[in-house]
Design an enzyme around this catalytic site. Structure first.
Site, short mmCIF file in Angstrom:
data_model
loop_
_atom_site.label_atom_id
_atom_site.label_comp_id
_atom_site.label_asym_id
_atom_site.label_seq_id
_atom_site.Cartn_x
_atom_site.Cartn_y
_atom_site.Cartn_z
N TYR A 46 4.73 -64.64 -18.12
CA TYR A 46 4.42 -65.54 -19.24
C TYR A 46 3.69 -66.80 -18.73
O TYR A 46 3.03 -67.49 -19.50
CB TYR A 46 5.71 -66.03 -19.91
CG TYR A 46 6.40 -65.07 -20.87
CD1 TYR A 46 5.97 -63.76 -21.06
CD2 TYR A 46 7.51 -65.52 -21.60
CE1 TYR A 46 6.63 -62.91 -21.94
CE2 TYR A 46 8.17 -64.68 -22.49
CZ TYR A 46 7.73 -63.38 -22.66
OH TYR A 46 8.39 -62.56 -23.54
N GLY A 47 3.90 -67.08 -17.44
CA GLY A 47 3.52 -68.39 -16.90
C GLY A 47 2.07 -68.80 -17.07
O GLY A 47 1.76 -69.99 -17.09
N ASN A 78 12.29 -70.70 -18.14
CA ASN A 78 11.84 -72.09 -18.29
C ASN A 78 10.54 -72.16 -19.08
O ASN A 78 10.35 -73.05 -19.91
CB ASN A 78 11.60 -72.70 -16.90
CG ASN A 78 12.86 -72.80 -16.08
OD1 ASN A 78 13.50 -73.84 -16.04
ND2 ASN A 78 13.24 -71.72 -15.42
N THR A 79 9.65 -71.21 -18.85
CA THR A 79 8.33 -71.23 -19.49
C THR A 79 8.47 -71.02 -21.00
O THR A 79 7.85 -71.73 -21.80
CB THR A 79 7.45 -70.10 -18.89
OG1 THR A 79 7.57 -70.13 -17.47
CG2 THR A 79 6.02 -70.26 -19.29
N GLU A 155 9.05 -58.95 -10.04
CA GLU A 155 8.99 -57.86 -11.04
C GLU A 155 8.80 -56.50 -10.37
O GLU A 155 9.27 -55.49 -10.89
CB GLU A 155 7.82 -58.11 -12.01
CG GLU A 155 8.09 -59.22 -13.03
CD GLU A 155 9.18 -58.86 -14.02
OE1 GLU A 155 9.14 -57.77 -14.59
OE2 GLU A 155 10.10 -59.69 -14.21
N CYS A 187 11.96 -71.66 -12.08
CA CYS A 187 11.65 -70.41 -12.77
C CYS A 187 12.77 -69.44 -12.44
O CYS A 187 13.24 -69.39 -11.28
CB CYS A 187 10.30 -69.87 -12.26
SG CYS A 187 9.98 -68.14 -12.73
N THR A 188 13.21 -68.70 -13.43
CA THR A 188 14.42 -67.88 -13.23
C THR A 188 14.18 -66.68 -12.31
O THR A 188 15.14 -66.06 -11.85
CB THR A 188 14.98 -67.40 -14.58
OG1 THR A 188 13.95 -66.70 -15.30
CG2 THR A 188 15.48 -68.57 -15.40
N1 DGL Z 1 11.15 -66.47 -15.51
C1 DGL Z 1 10.32 -67.34 -16.23
C2 DGL Z 1 10.60 -68.80 -16.04
O1 DGL Z 1 11.74 -69.16 -15.82
C3 DGL Z 1 8.88 -67.01 -16.47
C4 DGL Z 1 8.12 -66.38 -15.40
C5 DGL Z 1 6.82 -65.84 -15.89
O2 DGL Z 1 6.85 -64.86 -16.61
O3 DGL Z 1 5.78 -66.41 -15.57
O4 DGL Z 1 9.74 -69.62 -16.15
#
Ligand code: DGL
Length: 273
Positions: A46-47, A78-79, A155, A187-188
């Site tokens: 998602y970042g 977080n994103t 991933e 980021c998780t």
């Molecule tokens: N795990 C996600 C986070 O905590 C997003 C990572 C991603 O998809 O870029 O931001």
């Protein structure tokens, strides 16, 4: 009459497998709760996606979790929190727990006065992150480091390959060069490469993740809303993933439990846009 309000699962989602680093703290603190997890692996990362896209995707996922009876939503990303927490809170009348990089505890922990933050481009560019710095980082220096490619390594289940090691070294060394003695895993996905981060950072550097605080906050919110499950029961886990199911299942079994069953998200939800 519907089901009693405390009987639903806790709905949790992330762009992929990263949210399992939050789930493990939730499971440790609340063994009696049912957990319903979505790994949106087909859309990770998602970042680097636009906030509007992340917001509408988060709405779809949270709606599905609510449709499955979720009594609370955890945005284990977080994103997505930066892009969508406000929208989800105004849409759903259940507790919505988000997460943000642990700048506040890091500011309290640093001795050198320099804190490093590893996070996605989306998190670091967000207005929420700027507000977090305004609130908690006065008097300290915060060095931010976006980490393109690192989420993808996790991933793929590449937690300790030389390519992942090289990426971690590239992202952590600049923080050390600036004098950071505390590094926030913003980021998780990153707790799953914590051993690599620690090996580059060395024993004098403290690493902080947000998962434990999210689990405590969730427990408080369930209690305050009187929707916590009976502590005598045994909670179940259910996992769903978008994208390549076999790969997602393989990585999730490695990160969570070798017996985890992972189901495909329904086709209507499997791909966004
Ligand atoms: N795990 C996600 C986070 O905590 C997003 C990572 C991603 O998809 O870029 O931001």
């Amino acid at each position: 009459m519907g089901a009693p309000p405390h009987s639903g699962p806790i709905g949790i989602f992330d762009s992929g497998v990263g949210g399992l680093s939050v789930l493990r703290h939730i499971r440790a603190l609340m063994p009696h709760e049912d957990l319903l997890y979505i790994a949106d692996c087909g859309n990770a990362p998602y970042g680097d996606k636009p906030p509007d896209w992340i917001r509408s995707r988060s709405i779809e996922l949270a709606d599905w979790l609510r449709g499955r009876g979720a009594k609370a939503i955890v945005i284990a990303c977080n994103t997505a929190t930066a892009a969508a927490a406000a929208a989800l809170r105004s849409r759903h009348a259940v507790p919505v727990i988000g997460m943000e990089p642990a700048v506040k505890p890091a500011a309290a922990a640093t001795k050198t006065g320099v804190v490093g933050v590893l996070a996605t481009v989306g998190t670091l560019k967000s207005a929420q992150f700027a507000a977090l710095l305004d609130r908690f980082a006065s008097g300290i220096e915060v060095v931010t480091q976006p980490c393109p490619g690192l989420v993808e390594c996790v991933e793929r289940g590449e937690l300790d390959t030389s390519a992942t090691q090289a990426l971690v070294t590239r992202y952590v060394e600049p923080l050390l060069a600036r004098g950071a003695d505390t590094i926030v895993l913003g980021c998780t996905h990153y707790p799953f490469v914590q051993p690599l981060i620690a090996s580059v950072a060395g024993p004098a550097v403290t690493l902080i993740e947000t998962g434990p605080a999210v689990a405590r906050q969730l427990e408080r919110r369930l209690h305050d809303s009187a929707i916590a499950a009976d502590r005598a029961r045994h909670g179940e886990n259910a996992f769903h993933a978008s994208g390549k199911l076999e790969l997602a299942a393989q990585v999730m079994r490695r990160l969570w439990d070798e017996d985890a069953t992972v189901d495909a998200l329904p086709a209507a939800l499997a791909n966004s846009t």
